[in-house]
Enzyme design. Structure first.
Site, PDB file in Angstrom:
ATOM      1  N   ASN A  20      25.118  41.841  44.652  1.00 19.50           N
ATOM      2  CA  ASN A  20      24.605  41.560  46.161  1.00 19.50           C
ATOM      3  C   ASN A  20      23.343  42.316  46.562  1.00 19.50           C
ATOM      4  O   ASN A  20      22.021  41.456  46.974  1.00 19.50           O
ATOM      5  CB  ASN A  20      25.560  41.866  47.341  1.00 19.50           C
ATOM      6  CG  ASN A  20      26.594  40.104  47.804  1.00 19.50           C
ATOM      7  OD1 ASN A  20      26.061  38.905  47.860  1.00 19.50           O
ATOM      8  ND2 ASN A  20      27.135  41.154  48.578  1.00 19.50           N
ATOM      9  N   GLU A  27      35.124  40.323  47.407  1.00 15.90           N
ATOM     10  CA  GLU A  27      34.729  39.839  46.349  1.00 15.90           C
ATOM     11  C   GLU A  27      36.323  39.879  45.771  1.00 15.90           C
ATOM     12  O   GLU A  27      36.420  39.022  44.218  1.00 15.90           O
ATOM     13  CB  GLU A  27      34.065  40.362  45.450  1.00 15.90           C
ATOM     14  CG  GLU A  27      34.641  41.863  45.030  1.00 15.90           C
ATOM     15  CD  GLU A  27      33.715  42.872  46.110  1.00 15.90           C
ATOM     16  OE1 GLU A  27      33.500  44.453  45.592  1.00 15.90           O
ATOM     17  OE2 GLU A  27      34.109  42.623  47.209  1.00 15.90           O
ATOM     18  N   ASP A  39      38.911  40.621  40.801  1.00 15.09           N
ATOM     19  CA  ASP A  39      38.426  40.865  41.486  1.00 15.09           C
ATOM     20  C   ASP A  39      36.422  40.991  41.122  1.00 15.09           C
ATOM     21  O   ASP A  39      37.028  41.428  39.202  1.00 15.09           O
ATOM     22  CB  ASP A  39      38.606  42.967  41.325  1.00 15.09           C
ATOM     23  CG  ASP A  39      37.288  43.056  42.441  1.00 15.09           C
ATOM     24  OD1 ASP A  39      37.339  43.358  43.052  1.00 15.09           O
ATOM     25  OD2 ASP A  39      36.448  43.909  42.043  1.00 15.09           O
ATOM     26  N   ASP A  67      27.265  34.417  48.060  1.00 18.47           N
ATOM     27  CA  ASP A  67      28.506  33.310  48.472  1.00 18.47           C
ATOM     28  C   ASP A  67      27.869  32.576  47.549  1.00 18.47           C
ATOM     29  O   ASP A  67      29.211  32.019  46.972  1.00 18.47           O
ATOM     30  CB  ASP A  67      27.452  33.092  49.584  1.00 18.47           C
ATOM     31  CG  ASP A  67      27.174  34.377  50.826  1.00 18.47           C
ATOM     32  OD1 ASP A  67      27.646  35.261  50.824  1.00 18.47           O
ATOM     33  OD2 ASP A  67      26.773  34.090  51.692  1.00 18.47           O
TER      34      ASP A  67
END
Length: 422
Positions: A302, A338, A294, A311
């Site tokens: 983000n 993620e 993770d 991305d």
């Protein structure tokens, strides 16, 4: 998938097309041969009857003058010579010469004649008896006057014997000729029709059901512009279209199991792969390990750097994973958001820890700036590792839950670390 032509057929049911053709053709050929022989025999019998009548009339016509002179002169010696001449040859049963008073001047007949039968009567009964009136006269006497009669009867037994001898030869010859013609026709049919059909069948049987478009298409030189050539062409188009459908199906299946953003396996592919590998581990008794990954503080990344940058980061992390986990038997998948996951078949806990540390180190070396992460200025990841064998009494879901629990332990302990289930 194209089913094999003989897959549903029980042993012993299959019959070769050539054998079927032979089984169908042989009785037909024999029947046609017998009919041809019978027709030729009938025609020959008709010619034989005509020849008998013509020969007998010719013989009688040859002796008419001498017979008339013998009757006019009442010369028994000359009459006997005529009768003996007509009687010779083996086909005559009786010859009688009479004068104009009905008296027998000379005669000759068989002492006995063997019985023949109804067939002989049907064939020759109407051409056995011949009669000629004898006329004699000179130019001074005016019109010739009757001076006697000449009777001749053929021997039906001799005619029937000759017929049987000759008919066997004619019938056999007719049958042989018909057989030869039929065999030639069958051979031509086999070479021009059956054999190309067998080549098409062999090509279909040799076709790999997984790659129908690559079937060994037969080349039929003499059938390019007929129905058989059209059949091969249509079959080729059908198999190529079927191959296109299979390829499209495989592409769709591949797309449905791949993550569109990172290009690695998606959650669906992961679930199927994990279940299959767990079943294989149960059969082999080998270890199976799972690594959960993770990305730390990814929501903050983000929020501040934007989703496009997020991305790009996900794709970079996926590249690190595929660079470290590169065995063909292993799987790297995006679990969601993620989160990533690795499945390592035939790998114990110690081996999985080594792989996990390489992944953590590789993500750190990306040096992706993250100014809003607590405790670090770059992108890091937390990893949870679990390993088990089916003999441990766990099931697949429990192993997955253990790896997920270790991931949260890593998060709780400060992130950017690997925690394994002891």
């Amino acid at each position: 998938m194209i089913p094999h032509p003989d897959k549903e057929r029980r042993p012993g049911e299959r019959r070769s097309l050539t054998v079927k053709q032979a089984m169908l053709t042989l009785p037909l050929v024999l029947l046609l041969s017998v009919l041809a022989g019978a027709i030729e025999l009938a025609l020959d019998t008709r010619l034989m009857r005509q020849e008998i009548v013509q020969q007998t009339d010719y013989r009688l016509d040859l002796v008419l003058g001498t017979s008339a002179e013998a009757a006019f002169q009442l010369n028994p010696d000359l009459a006997s010579q005529v009768v003996e001449g007509l009687y010779g040859g083996g086909r005559t049963a009786r010859v009688i010469m009479r004068d104009d008073f009905g008296r027998t001047m000379a005669s000759r007949s068989l002492p006995w004649e063997p019985a023949t039968g109804r067939l002989a009567d049907l064939l020759f009964g109407d051409i056995l008896h011949y009669q000629r009136t004898l006329y004699y006269g000179t130019e001074d006497d005016g019109a010739p006057q009757p001076v006697g009669e000449l009777h001749m009867t053929l021997a039906i037994s001799a005619l029937y014997h000759d017929f049987l001898s000759h008919s066997r030869f004619v019938f056999t010859l007719g049958v042989l000729k018909a057989l030869v013609i039929a065999v030639l026709v069958v051979a031509l049919f086999h070479g021009f029709i059956t054999r190309p059909l067998l080549r098409v069948h062999a090509a279909i049987v040799a076709t790999d059901p997984r790659r129908p478009g690559q079937w060994p298409k037969p080349r039929l030189r003499h059938h390019s512009n007929d129905e058989l050539g059209d059949l091969v062409h249509s079959l080729d188009e059908l198999l190529v279209a079927f191959q296109s459908g299979l390829d499209q199906r495989d592409r769709l299946r591949h797309i449905s199991t791949m993550d569109g953003l990172t290009g690695i396996a998606n959650r669906r592919r992961f679930d199927d792969f994990l279940e299959a590998e767990w079943q294989r581990a149960m059969r082999s008794g080998s270890a199976l390990s799972i690594i959960f990954i993770d990305i730390d503080h990814f929501k903050e990344y983000n929020d501040h750097y934007g989703h496009l940058a997020g991305d790009d980061t996900l794709r970079s992390v996926a590249d690190v994973l595929t660079g470290v986990v590169h065995r063909a038997a292993d799987l790297v998948a995006r679990y969601g958001g993620e989160e990533f996951v690795c499945v390592l078949p035939d790998t114990d806990l110690q081996g999985a820890l080594q792989v996990a540390e390489q992944i953590r180190h590789g993500i750190s070396e990306l040096n992706i700036p993250h100014a809003y992460a607590a405790g670090s200025d770059r992108i890091t990841a937390s990893l949870g590792v679990a390993s088990a064998t089916p003999a441990d009494g766990l099931n697949c879901a429990e192993l997955l839950a253990q790896a997920d629990a270790q991931l949260y332990q890593a998060k709780h302990q400060g992130r950017d670390r690997v925690v394994a289930h002891s």
